[in-house]
Design a protein around this motif. Structure first.
Motif, PDB file in Angstrom:
ATOM      1  N   ARG A   3       9.906  23.823  48.061  1.00 36.98           N
ATOM      2  CA  ARG A   3      10.848  24.591  48.861  1.00 36.98           C
ATOM      3  C   ARG A   3      11.988  25.048  47.987  1.00 36.98           C
ATOM      4  NH1 ARG A   3      13.492  21.615  53.870  1.00 36.98           N
ATOM      5  NH2 ARG A   3      14.496  20.565  52.119  1.00 36.98           N
ATOM      6  N   PRO A   4      12.382  26.378  48.048  1.00 31.94           N
ATOM      7  CA  PRO A   4      13.498  26.869  47.218  1.00 31.94           C
ATOM      8  C   PRO A   4      14.790  26.211  47.614  1.00 31.94           C
ATOM      9  CG  PRO A   4      12.863  28.529  48.800  1.00 31.94           C
ATOM     10  CD  PRO A   4      11.817  27.462  48.902  1.00 31.94           C
ATOM     11  N   ASP A   5      15.664  26.172  46.586  1.00 28.41           N
ATOM     12  CA  ASP A   5      16.954  25.518  46.790  1.00 28.41           C
ATOM     13  C   ASP A   5      17.950  26.557  47.277  1.00 28.41           C
ATOM     14  OD1 ASP A   5      19.060  23.842  46.828  1.00 28.41           O
ATOM     15  OD2 ASP A   5      19.264  23.677  44.632  1.00 28.41           O
ATOM     16  N   TYR A   6      18.297  26.526  48.498  1.00 26.72           N
ATOM     17  CA  TYR A   6      19.287  27.435  49.091  1.00 26.72           C
ATOM     18  C   TYR A   6      20.585  26.707  49.230  1.00 26.72           C
ATOM     19  CZ  TYR A   6      15.270  30.367  50.186  1.00 26.72           C
ATOM     20  OH  TYR A   6      14.154  31.135  50.107  1.00 26.72           O
ATOM     21  N   ARG A   7      21.321  26.752  48.140  1.00 25.09           N
ATOM     22  CA  ARG A   7      22.615  26.068  48.180  1.00 25.09           C
ATOM     23  C   ARG A   7      23.682  27.065  48.543  1.00 25.09           C
ATOM     24  NH1 ARG A   7      26.777  25.517  44.649  1.00 25.09           N
ATOM     25  NH2 ARG A   7      28.040  23.612  44.829  1.00 25.09           N
ATOM     26  N   ILE A   8      24.544  26.783  49.427  1.00 26.55           N
ATOM     27  CA  ILE A   8      25.651  27.673  49.850  1.00 26.55           C
ATOM     28  C   ILE A   8      26.761  27.556  48.819  1.00 26.55           C
ATOM     29  CG2 ILE A   8      27.341  28.127  51.630  1.00 26.55           C
ATOM     30  CD1 ILE A   8      25.359  26.890  53.624  1.00 26.55           C
ATOM     31  N   PRO A   9      27.124  28.709  48.156  1.00 26.41           N
ATOM     32  CA  PRO A   9      28.206  28.669  47.145  1.00 26.41           C
ATOM     33  C   PRO A   9      29.531  28.355  47.785  1.00 26.41           C
ATOM     34  CG  PRO A   9      27.566  30.928  47.553  1.00 26.41           C
ATOM     35  CD  PRO A   9      26.587  30.115  48.311  1.00 26.41           C
ATOM     36  N   SER A  10      30.345  27.760  46.919  1.00 24.66           N
ATOM     37  CA  SER A  10      31.666  27.398  47.420  1.00 24.66           C
ATOM     38  C   SER A  10      32.563  28.631  47.501  1.00 24.66           C
ATOM     39  CB  SER A  10      32.277  26.341  46.488  1.00 24.66           C
ATOM     40  OG  SER A  10      32.478  26.909  45.213  1.00 24.66           O
ATOM     41  N   ARG A  11      33.724  28.466  48.038  1.00 21.19           N
ATOM     42  CA  ARG A  11      34.676  29.576  48.210  1.00 21.19           C
ATOM     43  C   ARG A  11      35.121  30.108  46.871  1.00 21.19           C
ATOM     44  NH1 ARG A  11      40.374  29.161  51.623  1.00 21.19           N
ATOM     45  NH2 ARG A  11      41.029  31.360  51.265  1.00 21.19           N
ATOM     46  N   ARG A  12      35.413  29.254  45.937  1.00 16.97           N
ATOM     47  CA  ARG A  12      35.867  29.679  44.616  1.00 16.97           C
ATOM     48  C   ARG A  12      34.786  30.462  43.915  1.00 16.97           C
ATOM     49  NH1 ARG A  12      36.046  27.208  39.465  1.00 16.97           N
ATOM     50  NH2 ARG A  12      37.829  27.880  38.192  1.00 16.97           N
ATOM     51  N   GLU A  13      33.519  29.974  44.072  1.00 13.36           N
ATOM     52  CA  GLU A  13      32.412  30.691  43.455  1.00 13.36           C
ATOM     53  C   GLU A  13      32.272  32.086  44.057  1.00 13.36           C
ATOM     54  OE1 GLU A  13      29.534  26.857  42.348  1.00 13.36           O
ATOM     55  OE2 GLU A  13      29.162  28.041  44.151  1.00 13.36           O
ATOM     56  N   ARG A  14      32.452  32.168  45.337  1.00 11.46           N
ATOM     57  CA  ARG A  14      32.332  33.486  45.991  1.00 11.46           C
ATOM     58  C   ARG A  14      33.436  34.423  45.472  1.00 11.46           C
ATOM     59  NH1 ARG A  14      31.245  30.331  50.604  1.00 11.46           N
ATOM     60  NH2 ARG A  14      33.382  30.663  51.376  1.00 11.46           N
ATOM     61  N   GLU A  15      34.653  33.894  45.304  1.00 12.64           N
ATOM     62  CA  GLU A  15      35.748  34.751  44.794  1.00 12.64           C
ATOM     63  C   GLU A  15      35.457  35.216  43.373  1.00 12.64           C
ATOM     64  OE1 GLU A  15      39.231  32.418  45.123  1.00 12.64           O
ATOM     65  OE2 GLU A  15      39.441  32.675  47.319  1.00 12.64           O
ATOM     66  N   LEU A  16      34.926  34.323  42.518  1.00  8.65           N
ATOM     67  CA  LEU A  16      34.609  34.713  41.148  1.00  8.65           C
ATOM     68  C   LEU A  16      33.507  35.771  41.130  1.00  8.65           C
ATOM     69  CD1 LEU A  16      34.720  31.251  39.315  1.00  8.65           C
ATOM     70  CD2 LEU A  16      36.328  33.141  39.050  1.00  8.65           C
ATOM     71  N   PHE A  17      32.478  35.506  41.933  1.00  5.19           N
ATOM     72  CA  PHE A  17      31.400  36.518  42.006  1.00  5.19           C
ATOM     73  C   PHE A  17      31.948  37.879  42.452  1.00  5.19           C
ATOM     74  CE2 PHE A  17      28.133  32.946  42.780  1.00  5.19           C
ATOM     75  CZ  PHE A  17      27.957  32.805  41.425  1.00  5.19           C
ATOM     76  N   LYS A  18      32.874  37.838  43.401  1.00  7.02           N
ATOM     77  CA  LYS A  18      33.462  39.116  43.903  1.00  7.02           C
ATOM     78  C   LYS A  18      34.261  39.788  42.806  1.00  7.02           C
ATOM     79  CE  LYS A  18      36.317  41.017  47.574  1.00  7.02           C
ATOM     80  NZ  LYS A  18      37.153  40.739  48.745  1.00  7.02           N
ATOM     81  N   GLN A  19      35.052  39.003  42.038  1.00  2.41           N
ATOM     82  CA  GLN A  19      35.855  39.574  40.960  1.00  2.41           C
ATOM     83  C   GLN A  19      34.943  40.172  39.887  1.00  2.41           C
ATOM     84  OE1 GLN A  19      38.475  36.520  39.502  1.00  2.41           O
ATOM     85  NE2 GLN A  19      39.654  36.403  41.439  1.00  2.41           N
ATOM     86  N   VAL A  20      33.862  39.400  39.563  1.00  2.43           N
ATOM     87  CA  VAL A  20      32.932  39.923  38.548  1.00  2.43           C
ATOM     88  C   VAL A  20      32.307  41.231  39.030  1.00  2.43           C
ATOM     89  CG1 VAL A  20      30.754  39.484  37.410  1.00  2.43           C
ATOM     90  CG2 VAL A  20      32.480  37.677  37.514  1.00  2.43           C
TER      91      VAL A  20
END
Length: 467
Positions: A3-20
């Protein structure tokens, strides 16, 4: 398939991804604008920094993923353990149910058993009471049987019964120990023959002829003489008599009464300082100064206790002690001693009392003293302990005999005459004259006087014959 690993990213990770993403979009827009080279360089530096941060974040993400996998394994292990525990819990619940059922069954059985136990306790109590009653009854019956057996076992040898009461009697043994010697006089013993009385009429018988009447041979005188005495005394008597003797005199007295009335007028009334030896007739305790008991009677009673009461060893021990004391006193008299050593007397008295006290304690411990028919040994032990001074007086005073057999032997003649003739019609005219005659004869024998001469001298008025 894993089964694939569907990990929910944290808030900080989401902000970094958005900035990138925003930076990339700006880079794309600036790359189309040549005037924005410096800005692009700056932004690339920022992108590089952000990339490093993203790489660090991705490294952390991998670590978190590994940790998540480890935790997931632990979770699976916990779930399996939980399942095992749930299975064990279900088994325990089943076991508890079974145990409760068994407990209810056991409680039911316990209640039934308790009811039966209470009933059995009640029955046991009633049986114990019944058993106690039966044991008491058996003890009473045993005591009665022992009492009756003791009465049936009485003989002239172990009681005060007269010899004539035994229809199958044989030779009556005495209390003396066997020596192994033949009866009668021993070699070297000086004979005691009956002395020839002085005749009133002497008749000399001469032979009728000088020849033997049988063979016809001639007879020659031998110089020897054969004497023969004939005494003719006719006395028809029946009596019940008292016999008193002391020293070298015997006195017979007839009386219709017993007790003090029978003793009235006897020599005892005129002997306040005398020592009276009797067979436990308490009447004689009122006369004289000192009193002794006949120990030959006691030896017979002790023999009866030993024969009729199994296990009472004290009777045999007491008989042996009395015989030893008698032998000690006899040896002292034969040696000319006036008295025994006080230490020896005290030792005999101590052993005597200790034996009787121990015997009574044994009877009390067995409960025999409370029986309806207690053993005769109890009364005998109490009597001997109460009158210990009278039974052992012969040790403190060697002039006192061990028994009163002298009077018993004197009475034997009167009892024999009573058995033959059946009695007298009158006491003053029949019994008392016969007693007077016995007084004369027996006193004469004691003093070494021929009875015939004593009777003749008495009727002739020769009062000095007994002086």
């Amino acid at each position: 398939m894993p089964r694939p690993d569907y990990r929910i990213p944290s808030r900080r990770e989401r902000e970094l991804f958005k900035q990138v993403r925003d930076l990339r979009e700006r880079l794309d827009s600036l790359s189309r604008d040549p005037s924005a080279t410096l800005e692009i360089s700056r932004l690339e530096g920022i992108v590089a920094e952000r990339g490093s941060a993203i790489a660090a974040l991705e490294s952390e993400l991998e670590s978190e993923r590994a940790r998540t996998a480890r935790l997931r394994g632990e979770l699976e292990s916990s779930r399996a353990k939980r399942k095992r525990l749930e299975s064990q819990v279900r088994q325990l619940k089943c076991d508890v149910g079974n145990e409760r059922a068994r407990t209810r069954s056991a409680q039911s059985r316990y209640e039934t058993t308790a009811s039966s136990h209470a009933r059995l306790l009640e029955e046991n109590g009633s049986l114990k009471e019944r058993n106690s009653e039966l044991e008491a009854e058996v003890a009473r019956k045993d005591a009665l049987i022992e009492h009756l057996n003791a009465r049936l076992s009485r003989t002239p040898e172990n009681s005060s019964l007269p010899p004539s009461s035994d229809p199958n009697r044989k030779r009556i043994p005495n209390s003396r120990a066997r020596t192994g010697r033949k009866p009668g006089g021993q070699p070297g013993h000086r004979g005691h023959r009956r002395r020839m009385p002085d005749p009133d009429d002497a008749v000399v018988l001469e032979p009728e002829s000088a020849c033997c009447p049988r063979c016809g041979c001639g007879m020659a005188p031998t110089g020897g003489v054969r004497e023969h005495s004939v005494t003719d005394i006719e006395v028809r008597t029946r009596t019940t008599a008292y016999a008193f003797h002391g020293g070298d005199a015997a006195v017979y007295r007839a009386s219709d009464a017993k007790g003090h009335a029978g003793v009235k007028g006897s020599p005892l009334e005129d002997a306040p300082d005398a020592t009276v030896v009797s067979d436990h007739d308490t009447t004689y305790h009122s006369y004289g100064r000192r009193h002794a008991e006949c120990n030959c009677h006691i030896l017979r009673y002790l023999k009866g206790v030993a024969e009729n009461e199994p296990g009472q060893a004290w009777a045999g021990d007491m008989a042996a002690l009395l015989k030893l004391a008698d032998e000690t006193a006899k040896k002292a008299r034969a040696g000319g001693a006036g008295s025994l050593d006080p230490a020896i007397v005290a030792k005999f008295e101590s052993c005597y009392r200790a034996m009787l006290e121990s015997a009574l304690e044994g009877y009390m411990a067995s409960g025999a003293t409370s029986w309806k028919h207690p053993p005769e040994g109890i009364a005998l032990a109490r009597r001997m302990l109460k009158h210990a001074d009278k039974h052992l007086l012969f040790l403190r005073d060697l002039s006192v005999p061990f028994e009163n057999n002298g009077s018993e032997r004197l009475l034997r003649k009167a009892k024999g005459k009573l058995k033959q003739s059946g009695g007298f019609r009158s006491t003053p005219n029949g019994e008392q004259p016969y007693c007077d005659f016995l007084t004369i004869v027996e006193t004469a024998k004691m003093r070494g006087i021929q009875p015939y001469r004593a009777v003749h001298a008495t009727f002739a008025g020769e009062g000095g014959l007994f002086a």
